[in-house]
Design a protein around this motif. Structure first.
Motif, PDB file in Angstrom:
ATOM      1  N   LEU A   1       0.414  -0.892  -0.407  1.00  0.00           N
ATOM      2  CA  LEU A   1       0.312  -0.232  -0.087  1.00  0.00           C
ATOM      3  C   LEU A   1       0.931   1.082  -0.192  1.00  0.00           C
ATOM      4  O   LEU A   1       1.867   1.285   0.733  1.00  0.00           O
ATOM      5  CB  LEU A   1      -0.477  -0.186   0.962  1.00  0.00           C
ATOM      6  N   ALA A   2       0.637   2.278  -0.929  1.00  0.00           N
ATOM      7  CA  ALA A   2       0.966   2.951  -1.195  1.00  0.00           C
ATOM      8  C   ALA A   2       0.430   4.340   0.786  1.00  0.00           C
ATOM      9  O   ALA A   2       0.005   3.985   1.337  1.00  0.00           O
ATOM     10  CB  ALA A   2       0.764   3.951  -2.479  1.00  0.00           C
ATOM     11  N   PRO A   3       1.535   5.239   0.950  1.00  0.00           N
ATOM     12  CA  PRO A   3       1.569   6.006   1.817  1.00  0.00           C
ATOM     13  C   PRO A   3       0.076   6.586   1.865  1.00  0.00           C
ATOM     14  O   PRO A   3      -0.371   7.199   1.342  1.00  0.00           O
ATOM     15  CB  PRO A   3       2.109   7.208   2.062  1.00  0.00           C
ATOM     16  N   MET A   4      -0.866   7.111   2.922  1.00  0.00           N
ATOM     17  CA  MET A   4      -1.785   7.543   3.476  1.00  0.00           C
ATOM     18  C   MET A   4      -1.655   8.892   2.865  1.00  0.00           C
ATOM     19  O   MET A   4      -2.584   8.741   2.106  1.00  0.00           O
ATOM     20  CB  MET A   4      -2.741   7.083   4.736  1.00  0.00           C
ATOM     21  N   ASN A   5      -0.810   9.534   2.884  1.00  0.00           N
ATOM     22  CA  ASN A   5      -0.238  11.089   2.357  1.00  0.00           C
ATOM     23  C   ASN A   5      -0.694  11.104   0.467  1.00  0.00           C
ATOM     24  O   ASN A   5      -1.322  12.060   0.004  1.00  0.00           O
ATOM     25  CB  ASN A   5       0.594  11.412   2.366  1.00  0.00           C
ATOM     26  N   TYR A   6       0.262  10.636   0.091  1.00  0.00           N
ATOM     27  CA  TYR A   6      -0.299   9.563  -1.558  1.00  0.00           C
ATOM     28  C   TYR A   6      -1.540   9.210  -0.986  1.00  0.00           C
ATOM     29  O   TYR A   6      -1.956  10.069  -2.642  1.00  0.00           O
ATOM     30  CB  TYR A   6       0.720   9.021  -1.679  1.00  0.00           C
ATOM     31  N   LEU A   7      -2.366   8.782  -1.175  1.00  0.00           N
ATOM     32  CA  LEU A   7      -3.150   8.314  -1.788  1.00  0.00           C
ATOM     33  C   LEU A   7      -4.824   9.489  -1.172  1.00  0.00           C
ATOM     34  O   LEU A   7      -5.179   9.171  -2.501  1.00  0.00           O
ATOM     35  CB  LEU A   7      -4.233   6.773  -0.884  1.00  0.00           C
ATOM     36  N   LYS A   8      -4.716  10.088  -0.520  1.00  0.00           N
ATOM     37  CA  LYS A   8      -5.408  11.224  -0.220  1.00  0.00           C
ATOM     38  C   LYS A   8      -5.654  11.862  -1.692  1.00  0.00           C
ATOM     39  O   LYS A   8      -5.934  12.548  -1.284  1.00  0.00           O
ATOM     40  CB  LYS A   8      -4.718  11.763   1.125  1.00  0.00           C
ATOM     41  N   HIS A   9      -4.858  12.050  -2.441  1.00  0.00           N
ATOM     42  CA  HIS A   9      -4.237  13.013  -3.783  1.00  0.00           C
ATOM     43  C   HIS A   9      -4.342  12.579  -4.751  1.00  0.00           C
ATOM     44  O   HIS A   9      -4.456  13.176  -5.750  1.00  0.00           O
ATOM     45  CB  HIS A   9      -3.414  14.096  -3.241  1.00  0.00           C
ATOM     46  N   SER A  10      -4.498  11.276  -4.347  1.00  0.00           N
ATOM     47  CA  SER A  10      -4.254  10.083  -6.042  1.00  0.00           C
ATOM     48  C   SER A  10      -4.651  10.189  -7.352  1.00  0.00           C
ATOM     49  O   SER A  10      -4.939  10.100  -8.178  1.00  0.00           O
ATOM     50  CB  SER A  10      -3.370   8.972  -5.541  1.00  0.00           C
TER      51      SER A  10
ATOM     52  N   SER B   1     -12.991  -3.030  -3.970  1.00  0.00           N
ATOM     53  CA  SER B   1     -14.088  -4.182  -2.481  1.00  0.00           C
ATOM     54  C   SER B   1     -12.685  -3.319  -1.792  1.00  0.00           C
ATOM     55  O   SER B   1     -11.570  -2.846  -2.632  1.00  0.00           O
ATOM     56  CB  SER B   1     -13.412  -5.498  -3.302  1.00  0.00           C
ATOM     57  N   ARG B   2     -13.367  -3.064  -0.378  1.00  0.00           N
ATOM     58  CA  ARG B   2     -12.086  -2.798   0.673  1.00  0.00           C
ATOM     59  C   ARG B   2     -11.725  -4.159   1.448  1.00  0.00           C
ATOM     60  O   ARG B   2     -12.344  -4.306   1.851  1.00  0.00           O
ATOM     61  CB  ARG B   2     -12.498  -1.492   0.774  1.00  0.00           C
ATOM     62  N   LEU B   3     -10.449  -4.739   0.919  1.00  0.00           N
ATOM     63  CA  LEU B   3     -10.619  -6.559   1.204  1.00  0.00           C
ATOM     64  C   LEU B   3      -9.342  -6.076   2.410  1.00  0.00           C
ATOM     65  O   LEU B   3      -9.449  -7.145   2.983  1.00  0.00           O
ATOM     66  CB  LEU B   3     -10.372  -7.342  -0.016  1.00  0.00           C
ATOM     67  N   PHE B   4      -8.842  -5.390   2.395  1.00  0.00           N
ATOM     68  CA  PHE B   4      -7.574  -4.957   3.485  1.00  0.00           C
ATOM     69  C   PHE B   4      -7.464  -3.931   3.867  1.00  0.00           C
ATOM     70  O   PHE B   4      -7.423  -4.022   4.824  1.00  0.00           O
ATOM     71  CB  PHE B   4      -6.297  -6.024   2.728  1.00  0.00           C
ATOM     72  N   GLU B   5      -7.886  -2.984   3.909  1.00  0.00           N
ATOM     73  CA  GLU B   5      -6.981  -1.754   3.856  1.00  0.00           C
ATOM     74  C   GLU B   5      -8.907  -0.163   3.899  1.00  0.00           C
ATOM     75  O   GLU B   5      -9.253   0.416   2.875  1.00  0.00           O
ATOM     76  CB  GLU B   5      -6.759  -0.689   3.457  1.00  0.00           C
TER      77      GLU B   5
ATOM     78  N   CYS C   1      -5.773  -6.740 -10.015  1.00  0.00           N
ATOM     79  CA  CYS C   1      -5.560  -5.145  -9.559  1.00  0.00           C
ATOM     80  C   CYS C   1      -5.435  -5.351  -8.005  1.00  0.00           C
ATOM     81  O   CYS C   1      -7.019  -5.248  -7.615  1.00  0.00           O
ATOM     82  CB  CYS C   1      -5.456  -3.507 -10.232  1.00  0.00           C
ATOM     83  N   SER C   2      -4.231  -5.031  -7.532  1.00  0.00           N
ATOM     84  CA  SER C   2      -4.307  -5.255  -6.091  1.00  0.00           C
ATOM     85  C   SER C   2      -3.048  -4.253  -5.813  1.00  0.00           C
ATOM     86  O   SER C   2      -1.947  -4.253  -6.346  1.00  0.00           O
ATOM     87  CB  SER C   2      -3.770  -6.262  -4.957  1.00  0.00           C
ATOM     88  N   ARG C   3      -4.316  -3.446  -4.778  1.00  0.00           N
ATOM     89  CA  ARG C   3      -2.701  -2.393  -4.308  1.00  0.00           C
ATOM     90  C   ARG C   3      -1.874  -3.217  -3.128  1.00  0.00           C
ATOM     91  O   ARG C   3      -0.624  -2.491  -2.504  1.00  0.00           O
ATOM     92  CB  ARG C   3      -3.394  -1.621  -2.591  1.00  0.00           C
TER      93      ARG C   3
END
Lengths: 331, 331, 331, 331
Positions: free
Chosen positions: C155-164, C195-199, C227-229
């Motif tokens: 998983l990429a950092p949450m900070n990245y994910l917020k704006h990706s 889906s949100r299967l782990f995060e 595709c999976s993160r």
């Protein structure tokens, strides 16, 4: 920055020059080649001065190290001159085709030997190197057997073969070094079989096109090498190490991981990396890196002239064994 | 010894008859086929009596179990008759092409259902079965995605295709069952794409030659199935399961492990096991073994008519989805 | 020599700066980054001038081309400024997260578009590229199905994910481009499952950790993307193309070809190339080479802003499809 | 129907009895074993009569052929008795541990030899057999080198090793036969290396746990065999044949094609087929089939006592070579 001169601007000199030029801790300051155009071509690409006499580089005060890529019969002379001039040396294999001259050189080098590295490229291949490390870490327990496959993609030019010293000294010598390194012990017994199965003209040279060698160390570890001067499917370089707790294989490498499935044949893979320039590209880079590090850190180089002499002894023993159909003991 | 009759002496009946005959805990006592020559051929090989009416077998007091290998439109009738006559049943898929008839049969079976097994052969494949077990044992953590590749080596005869119920019901139904089994949850959402890319005449049948299906379960697990009626390189049967702690792949199988290396192409592998009769030979044996064990032990069979109905529902949903370009919800 | 400035000295800017510096036909003359230390670090290694304003590079008369490695929301502005200043452009994907802004940029570029290249790195991977060429050469006949596996190692950092922009726009966009390129036709129908299967925290962002997408072109060609993160076994990048006369697979790549055989498990291979910086190292080099060649030769760049817009349209469609559980048509 | 008696109801006798019983053209009519319970166990499963004296079978008028699975030191006596009684014979290897006795038997058999087959199972393995055929069909051009890997999964019981004749006669003899068959020429030169690397107690038996052998034929074809009594990863059986136009490899086989990818190690394959009973199950079936066909058709069996004698000569030569560290010439 280690200031380096490359002596000899032929095929392998070009590889080393590029690797020096791209290295962060080294600088290519000179290229020497009697064919000055060859030297100029390299300095045009990577900088530095072109000279035609290697001694100009060896004796130049601004140079810390030389890479010897000249013809085999000049290796000993240049190596000694460079060492005596205080330069570190990376010398292409072999030391010499004459074991007496090689041993004399080893003796003459004396304490300089710690800064004179022999260029046995396979030790720096990522796969061989990983295999070595994992074996030493105990992943397969005690080592019992080594099997080396070493086949060239095609016959070298007859002009080269006439002066190469024969298949054991020009080609299998790499495998002898690999065997010694992986075995971790000196082979004491050599048996070799040589055949001319596709190139009868090698008979006039006393050479073979197809050979097999079997080695034994004092403690009973065993090694087989199979070798051909021509594998139509490409440069076949495999290493298998078998031990009390498992086995490791280092397989061939391909240009890509693409596979095709068709109506006649299923799962067709593409060509192997074609020859040593492709197969060992990264190994040459890594070899240069290790050399530069060792010299900069003042540590002993990891492959010495002693290794060069030992591999040559095995090559000589194999030649004798194949010629006489006898087992040869190596002292 | 379980006394077994095989109903239908066609291609798949022959497989089951041989497996019964060679089983240590079962005996082939009867083969029924309206083409009595077919039945005779089997009893000549394996013993037992040939009859032309399947009801003769179903109603015979010496018979413990029947294997239904007759045309699809007779499955429900024979299954119900056999169950009511106290026989255990192993019935080839599908239950029926009409989901209403299939559901009615499930209801009509009632408690007999525990002794009526559906012949979804893939569940008994050694590789699929190993994958299932290891996933259930937690080797890949929580299951996230399943990818199924299912391609036939060549188009079935047009005569078969006219009555098969279409690609989703005759072929992908196996993958729907595999998906349900591996997922461990019912898919609730189906999206299918159908194309006619090489056999335009399928349009008249409302059928497709190339399809893809995407499934989702209530908890968000995902599955993709890709399917073709013709893969020139052979019967392509792969299963990939991806989870929170890893992935498992069950790859295709080949006749031998021989690889050839040649001048044009390196590493050529031989043909895949050609079609379901070869690929699933051992699976059919194992399926029969599991059936016989379950009946002898009085335990519920592991694949029931309910599984048959659920797979058929998914096939119906996929057909609707592909025909209408919409997402279909399965209740 | 093409004189090149790199705008943005972050992770990907460093890759491009090194590739420019080592290229025989190009020169790194400027690096721009508001954090001037980052720019200085690169010019110390490779030469050139460090500046903190990208417009200084764009407007400098000695610069022929710029490589845009700045944050996504600056891509359009810098691309247009550079194009209008007569510079060639290599711009990292995506064009923008807002399709309207991206399309407006495409329109605004007009004829400049032929010298503005989008950095979809996978097209330049040796294996993907070989696959593309061989398919176009007819090795598998008519193309029927494409299957793309695309899983990040973690998983990429949450900070990245917020704006990706979400998984479809930050990650699957590469696969959409790959799909379009390999299919050779525009997808017209998109169905996606998210889906949100782990995060579970991704719910707040409207994002998913695990997705599957199914595409169809007007002529009925089909494509599935999974595709999976987070794949614990590493960066999983596979491509399968199935056609009327065969199939091609481009598999993952490993650091070495070493395999170990031990008492518990036989044939264990080492780690995959860990992430895009390793997996696509050569692809980035090749991409730069293609860009430099195209600009020097005056030919149109092979990946244009139009490709960037089309991939983004598919990402938007997938997001909508996954959010609404409907099939989305792309015009 | 060929009426067959199996002499010896031990492990390998059980395999042959089952294969006879399931063969469509043969019938198991008698099983002979001095431990009559063993014989009874087989006849209970497959039918036929149990006797305790093998001569009762050999002299029985209803029996067409016998399969000799008795202890090695009875092979010659039973083979000759059966041949003289007009029976066809399939005899497990080796002919005898004493080459003089074996050669005398070959002479004594005379014309009967065409109906006495030696059970070298590897020739009937699907992969080895395919390799043989394709080499003979010219797929790799002229044969140059053969490499055979032959490692048992674990040390045999000491009780067996005391009477086995040593590793060359009990184990490598299979590889000598395989080498002769694949080479298509007799080896004329043998060099063997033997070590005790993990089982020092073999010294008292004059035996080795780890050996390598190198062979040469008169025309210069070469062969290497590597052999261990214990490979922790399982029964390792590989064959490589290299020639002027390519190479063929026959690799190990696994129980399934499942691979697992996990966080520590990627691509883990499952166990090899564990030992000869699993690895060569199909080979034993095929061997019996070939034997039955040859006898029914009146053609000469494909593996004769001559093959048994030649393999034994090579084993003797290898033992001498390893014991004396010399090259041994085979006449």
């Amino acid at each position: 920055m280690l200031k380096i001169a490359v002596l000899g601007a032929g095929r392998i000199g070009q590889v080393h020059a590029a690797n020096v030029a791209h290295h962060n801790d080294a600088q290519l300051v000179m290229v020497a080649d009697p064919f000055i155009d060859n030297a100029n071509a390299l300095t045009a690409l990577y900088g530095g001065t072109a000279v035609n006499n290697p001694l100009d580089a060896i004796n130049h005060q601004d140079i810390d190290a030389v890479v010897i890529c000249t013809p085999t019969d000049t290796h000993v002379e240049l190596m000694l001159a460079a060492a005596r001039a205080g330069k570190a040396v990376l010398c292409e294999k072999p030391v010499d085709l004459d074991i007496r001259k090689a041993i004399a050189a080893e003796k003459a080098l004396g304490e300089h030997a710690s800064r004179v590295m022999l260029g046995f490229n396979r030790r720096f291949d990522a796969g061989h190197s990983e295999t070595y490390q994992r074996i030493r870490n105990g992943e397969i327990g005690d080592l019992h057997q080594v099997i080396i496959t070493s086949r060239d993609p095609g016959l070298a030019p007859m002009n080269y073969l006439k002066h190469s010293g024969g298949i054991f000294r020009d080609m299998v010598i790499h495998d002898f070094d690999l065997a010694r390194w992986i075995l971790g012990e000196e082979p004491v017994e050599v048996f070799a079989t040589g055949s001319r199965l596709f190139e009868p003209s090698l008979e006039a040279l006393g050479d073979y096109d197809t050979v097999m060698v079997q080695l034994r160390t004092a403690s009973g570890k065993q090694c087989q090498i199979n070798c051909s001067r021509q594998a139509v499917y490409g440069y076949d370089q495999r290493l298998e190490v078998f031990g009390s707790n498992g086995m490791m294989l280092n397989d061939n490498q391909r240009e890509t991981s693409v596979r095709r499935y068709g109506p006649q044949e299923t799962e067709v893979r593409g060509p192997l990396l074609n020859f040593f320039m492709q197969r060992y590209t990264e190994a040459y880079r890594h070899e240069m890196d290790v050399f530069i590090s060792a010299i900069r850190n003042g540590s002993t180089v990891p492959v010495t002239i002693h290794d060069g002499c030992q591999a040559l002894k095995l090559a000589d023993a194999a030649q004798l064994s194949a010629d006489t159909h006898t087992v040869v003991t190596v002292d």
